[in-house]
Design a protein around this motif. Structure first.
Motif: not given
Length: 496
Positions: A308-318
Motif C-alpha cells: 500500500r506504499a505511495l513512495y516506498q523509497k526509504t530503504l537500502m542495503f549495502n
C-alpha cells in the motif's frame, strides 16, 4: 548583466551548487541555462504522460555505438536532471576513492582520498537539507557532522519489509533523501522518483542551491540560453562563450556544468586550428571514459500480500557493496525504487492494464546498481552536430551476481515471485566520466579542484569529472566537488 566575473554553463546540481558557493563573494555571477523553469502542469503527476508519452523528454535523438538513433532521457530545464531525480543523496564510500579490484577489472580510484572531500560532503548535506542517519549502515564513511534532519519514515508496508530483510540476514538502512515529504504529498499522492518537482517538495538544484544563490543581487540566471561553443585566445585562456540568440558573453572565469554528455560535446565542438581535437583535450580524454551505472529493476511479489506504499523509497542495503558477502569482490548497492504503479508498469512492459495493476499493487520494487568502470573506448563524440554515445558496459558479471543475491534474499524474505529487468541506454543511470579528474595532465582533463589542465580559467563541475562511478547515486558527490571548486576559485581567482 553587462559583464560577469564568472559564467556558469548549466543550472543542475554542479552549476547551481557552485553558484551558491560563490554568491557570498559579491562577484558577478551569470548562470546560463538552455532550458526554462518548469511550471506546474497537469502532467506533473500523470504516470502515463511521464512514462508512456515521454512528455518531459527532450525533442532530440542521439546515435548509439551501432549507429541506431535513440531519444535520450536527459532534461533541459532550470535545475537540470535533478528536477526528476530520486533525491537519493548518498556519499561515495571511503573505499570508492581507493584503488581496488572489481569483477570487471581494476579501479584506480581517485587522485585524492575521501577525507579531502568529507567537509564538503557535510556542507552539501546541509545545503540540500538531507534527511538521514549515520547509525544504520556499516559501510557509511566517517562524518564530521550529522544530517540536518532524521530520515524519512518508512510507510507501514516498507517497515514490515525492513523487518523481513533483517530476518533474511541483510542490514537495511535508511536512504539519505532530499525530500520534504509532507510538501511533496500535498501536491499529489505519488512517489517523487522520475516525477518533476514543481511544488518545492524535492530538494533539487533549483529548490535549494539556485534559490540560495539568487538571494544575492550579484547572481543572475539567464534561461533559454544555449551555449554553442567556447572561444580562447592565443595563450589558451577562455575568453568568451557563444550563446544562441545572445552573441558572445565574456568573463574571467568560465565554468562548464552542462552534464557528462553535453559538457564534453561543447568542448569537442569548440575545436579550432590551435586546438584541433577540442578544448581541454591535450590528453585526448574529453568524451572518453563514459560511465553509466549497471542497473536493474527487481520486483518482489506475494500474490496474497498488497503493497500500500505511495513512495516506498526509504530503504537500502549495502551488504554487497564492498564484497560479495563471502570474501569476494564488490557487487553494488540495493535501494528501493519509487513505487511502481499499474500505469507505469504497463507503459514499460506493454502488459494489459488490468494485469499490470494486479502486479504493481503487490510488488515491492528494488533498484540494483553496480559500478561501471572507465574505458577510453566508451565515449561521446560529435560530428556535424550529431551526438554519438558509444557506451561500452563493464562489470556486468558483478551486476548479475548482485541481482541473483537480491532475488535469493527476497525469496527468503517471503516473496515467492521475483522478476527483474535491466535498464537500457534510454535511461540515464547517472552518466559520468567524460572529463575525468586526475593529477597527470597527459591522462586527465581537470585537477582535483575541477580546474582544466589546459585552460587555467576553465572549470568543470558536473558528473563528467568523476574518475569512477562507484555504485551509489552521484548527486551529493557532484555537489561536494562544486563546493570544493567554489572555495578554490574564491581563494585563487578572487584573491586580488
Amino acid at each position: 548583466m553587462n559583464r560577469a566575473d564568472v559564467i556558469i554553463i548549466g543550472s543542475g546540481i554542479g552549476g547551481a551548487t557552485l553558484a551558491a558557493a560563490l554568491a557570498p563573494s559579491g562577484r558577478r555571477i551569470l548562470i546560463l541555462e538552455r532550458g526554462e523553469r518548469l511550471q506546474p502542469s497537469p502532467q506533473d503527476r500523470d504516470p502515463r504522460a511521464i512514462f508512456a508519452s515521454g512528455h518531459f523528454r527532450p525533442d532530440e535523438t542521439w546515435v548509439d555505438g551501432a549507429g541506431k538513433l535513440f531519444n535520450p532521457g536527459n532534461y533541459y530545464c532550470v535545475g537540470g536532471n535533478s528536477k526528476f531525480y530520486g533525491a537519493a543523496l548518498i556519499r561515495y564510500r571511503k573505499e570508492d576513492f581507493e584503488p581496488r579490484q572489481l569483477m570487471g577489472g581494476y579501479s584506480h580510484g581517485w587522485p585524492m582520498p575521501y577525507e579531502e572531500l568529507e567537509t564538503d560532503y557535510t556542507a552539501a548535506e546541509q545545503l540540500y537539507d538531507v534527511r538521514g542517519t549515520t547509525k544504520e549502515d556499516p559501510t557509511e564513511p566517517p562524518h564530521s557532522g550529522g544530517y540536518p534532519h532524521p530520515p524519512v519514515s518508512d510507510e507501514v508496508d516498507i517497515a514490515d519489509l525492513r523487518t523481513r530483510l533483517s530476518q533474511a540476514g541483510l542490514t537495511p538502512s535508511s536512504v539519505p533523501l532530499g525530500v520534504e515529504i509532507e510538501t511533496w504529498l500535498e501536491a499529489g499522492q505519488t512517489t517523487w522518483d522520475a516525477f518533476p518537482n514543481t511544488c518545492g517538495g524535492k530538494m533539487d538544484a533549483e529548490t535549494c542551491a539556485l534559490a540560495e544563490a539568487l538571494k544575492h543581487e550579484n547572481v543572475e540566471l539567464l534561461t533559454n540560453a544555449r551555449v554553442l561553443k567556447l572561444k580562447v585566445d592565443a595563450v589558451g585562456r577562455v575568453t568568451s562563450v557563444e550563446v544562441d540568440g545572445h552573441g558572445a558573453l565574456s568573463a574571467p572565469v568560465i565554468v562548464l556544468a552542462a552534464g557528462a554528455v553535453q559538457s564534453s560535446v561543447l568542448l569537442l565542438q569548440s575545436a579550432n586550428d590551435n586546438f584541433p581535437t577540442g578544448f581541454a583535450n591535450r590528453s585526448d580524454q574529453v568524451g572518453r571514459n563514459f560511465m553509466n551505472h549497471n542497473c536493474s529493476a527487481v520486483l518482489a511479489l506475494h500474490p496474497l500480500r498488497r503493497n500500500r506504499a505511495l513512495y516506498q523509497k526509504t530503504l537500502m542495503f549495502n551488504d554487497y557493496y564492498n564484497s560479495d558477502g563471502q570474501g569476494g569482490l564488490p557487487l553494488g548497492n540495493i535501494q528501493m525504487l519509487g513505487k511502481i504503479t499499474g500505469p507505469i508498469l504497463a507503459s514499460q512492459t506493454h502488459l494489459p492494464a488490468p494485469i499490470a495493476a494486479l502486479i504493481a499493487n503487490r510488488s515491492f520494487d528494488f533498484y540494483a546498481m553496480s559500478e561501471d568502470l572507465p574505458n577510453p573506448e566508451s565515449r561521446v563524440t560529435v560530428e556535424g552536430g550529431q551526438i554519438k554515445l558509444d557506451w561500452k558496459r563493464s562489470n556486468w558479471a558483478a551486476h548479475e551476481a548482485l541481482v541473483a543475491r537480491l532475488k535469493a534474499h527476497l525469496k527468503q524474505a517471503g516473496f515467492p515471485v521475483v522478476l527483474s529487468r535491466p535498464f537500457d541506454r534510454r535511461t540515464p543511470s547517472h552518466q559520468c566520466g567524460t572529463a575525468r579528474m586526475g593529477n597527470d595532465p597527459s591522462s586527465s582533463v581537470v585537477d582535483t579542484f575541477c580546474r582544466s589542465h589546459d585552460h587555467k580559467n576553465l572549470f568543470i563541475v558536473d558528473a563528467s569529472v568523476l574518475p569512477t562511478s562507484a555504485a551509489v547515486n552521484p548527486a551529493l558527490t557532484i555537489a561536494a566537488l562544486a563546493l570544493r571548486a567554489g572555495r578554490h576559485i574564491i581563494e585563487t581567482e578572487f584573491a586580488a
